[in-house]
Design an enzyme around this catalytic site. Structure first.
Site: not given
Ligand code: GBH
Length: 447
Positions: A165-166, A353
């Site tokens: 995941n990610e 998601e």
């Molecule tokens: C998902 O990640 C996860 O898979 C999950 O576990 C989590 O609960 C859900 O989202 C909610 O957060 O560089 O400041 O623009 C999402 C992750 C978060 C990845 C924001 C990219 C960019 C931050 N994302 N991030 S920024």
């Protein structure tokens, strides 16, 4: 005329991840994960929240699947806790961990719920981190053994597998800025090498499913792309947005779909480029059955007069959910699929998601009227519908998340669930968004 209908076999589901809901962090032989450790470091997680208990899903899964059944959930994306199966990441297998997931899958089966299983949703065994974590190649090899264990143990239960995941999130947050476990801040060379090891891990997971999975098994990677949306849907802006998305995500996609690191990426790495062994790129680029996309947000792009393009900054007070990064850009879900389809042609897409955290109002007359969340999801779904209607191969959608849960560094304060969790009593209460989504799934139509 009936509008917003989906094809008959469209997959509707909800998503979650082991460390965010299971709890039972030290039970039945589970090893320590990097999140169990990280959450105890002072100041790292809001309110000092730990994943120790979370939603106590480990003990309450029967109740949770019964609730899913009542809401008409037919597909559930979950992750396995690696340290439950291999407590210290080594060769030792914890039979109690296997037994737990077998009981879980049995319960899902009894409730008519199909599992979509992620091997890695960020809970690395702490012992492996102590030995170098994703910085070292041995972690990818340990991951290969774990995936083989899981694919073999659950071959009669699971057909749909997601490798990791990610990748950019757990490498970026965990090893670059130190905001997530293990809380490291590494230089570029180490990061690029760690990134390469996660791609190897993906390849090993695909091999494990092909070799040990049951008949008809399918496997793919889930990514969080940086999504570029054209400001106006004119050919020039569309081309500009696609070029921007291609550039931002090529290092995540080209290795998997084209079997090579893009030249531009390697140039940007300079002397910090990853060490790649013979056979690595072949392992990484084995054919997969789908690409999973976690879509939350995006940014706007337009072509510049003359040539070139620009990414637009969000003005103050642009609509966002509870996180600053969660700018509300419903079109991002359509454009992620469309650009990716044109650039890489995966066999199929699943939105693995999509969802949002908002401050929920208190329950009135027993109901939590979470109109923000409902509307967020609805507007994104309209864009899934558009993609499907245009013939793009998007086959399913998983809402993040079923329950309020452990939102990593934000702890329990941020709630993404369509079902409210009262952590003091572990009582589950479906929110308005859950009732609404149940109707969407039931009718196979946005209502
Ligand atoms: C998902 O990640 C996860 O898979 C999950 O576990 C989590 O609960 C859900 O989202 C909610 O957060 O560089 O400041 O623009 C999402 C992750 C978060 C990845 C924001 C990219 C960019 C931050 N994302 N991030 S920024």
């Amino acid at each position: 005329m009936k509008s917003y209908c989906f094809p008959r076999n469209f997959i509707w589901g909800v998503a979650a991840a082991a460390p965010q809901i299971e709890g039972a962090a030290r039970e039945d032989g589970k090893g320590e994960s990097i999140w169990d450790r990280f959450a105890r470091l002072p100041g790292k997680v809001a309110n000092g929240d730990t994943p120790d208990i979370a939603c106590d899903h480990y003990h309450r899964y029967r109740e949770d699947f019964a609730l899913m059944r009542r809401l008409g959930v037919k597909n559930y994306r979950l992750s396995l806790a690696w340290p439950r199966l291999h407590p210290d990441g080594g060769r030792d297998i914890n039979q109690k961990g296997i037994d737990f997931y077998r009981r879980l899958f049995d319960s899902m089966e009894r409730n008519g719920i199909t599992p979509w299983v992620t091997f890695y949703h960020w809970d690395l065994p702490q012992a492996l981190e102590d030995a170098g974590g994703w910085r070292v190649r041995a972690t990818a090899e340990a991951f290969a053994r774990y995936c083989a264990t899981a694919a073999r143990a659950f071959r009669d239960h699971v057909r749909n597998w997601i490798t990791l995941n990610e990748i950019p999130t757990f490498i970026g947050n965990g090893y670059r800025v130190g905001m997530h476990a293990p809380g490291a801040r590494e230089p570029g060379r180490v990061l690029n090498q760690a990134f390469h090891h996660t791609l190897l891990a993906h390849g090993y997971a695909v091999s494990a499913v092909r070799e040990h999975g049951g008949r008809g098994s399918r496997v793919g990677l889930t990514q969080d792309l940086s999504v570029s949306v054209p400001v106006t849907e004119t050919p020039r802006d569309i081309v500009a947005a696609r070029a921007e998305l291609a550039l931002r995500n090529e290092h995540l996609l080209a290795p998997v779909f084209h079997g090579r690191y893009p030249a531009g990426y390697l140039r940007r790495c300079g002397k910090d480029r990853p060490e790649v062994k013979a056979g690595d790129m072949k392992l990484i680029s084995q054919p997969t059955d789908f690409l999973g996309l976690n879509i939350y947000s995006g940014h706007f792009v337009r072509a510049k007069a003359g040539r070139g393009r620009e990414v637009l900054a969000f003005p103050p007070r642009y609509p966002e959910a509870s996180f600053e990064w969660l700018k509300i850009v419903p079109q991002s879900i359509y454009w992620a699929i469309r650009h990716c389809h044109e650039l890489y042609h995966p066999r199929a897409f699943y939105i693995t998601e999509n969802g949002a955290s908002f401050p929920d109002p208190p329950a009135a007359d027993g109901e939590i009227v979470d109109l923000h969340r409902r509307d967020f999801v609805r507007n994104y779904l309209v864009n899934v519908h558009r993609a499907v209607g245009e013939g793009l191969p998007c086959r399913g959608y998983f809402l993040w998340s079923f329950l309020d849960n452990y939102e990593w560094a934000a702890g329990y304060g941020e709630r993404f669930g369509i079902v409210h969790v009262d952590y003091a009593t572990q009582k589950r209460t479906p929110k308005l968004s859950a009732r609404w989504y149940a109707e969407v799934m039931r009718r196979n139509q946005i209502v």
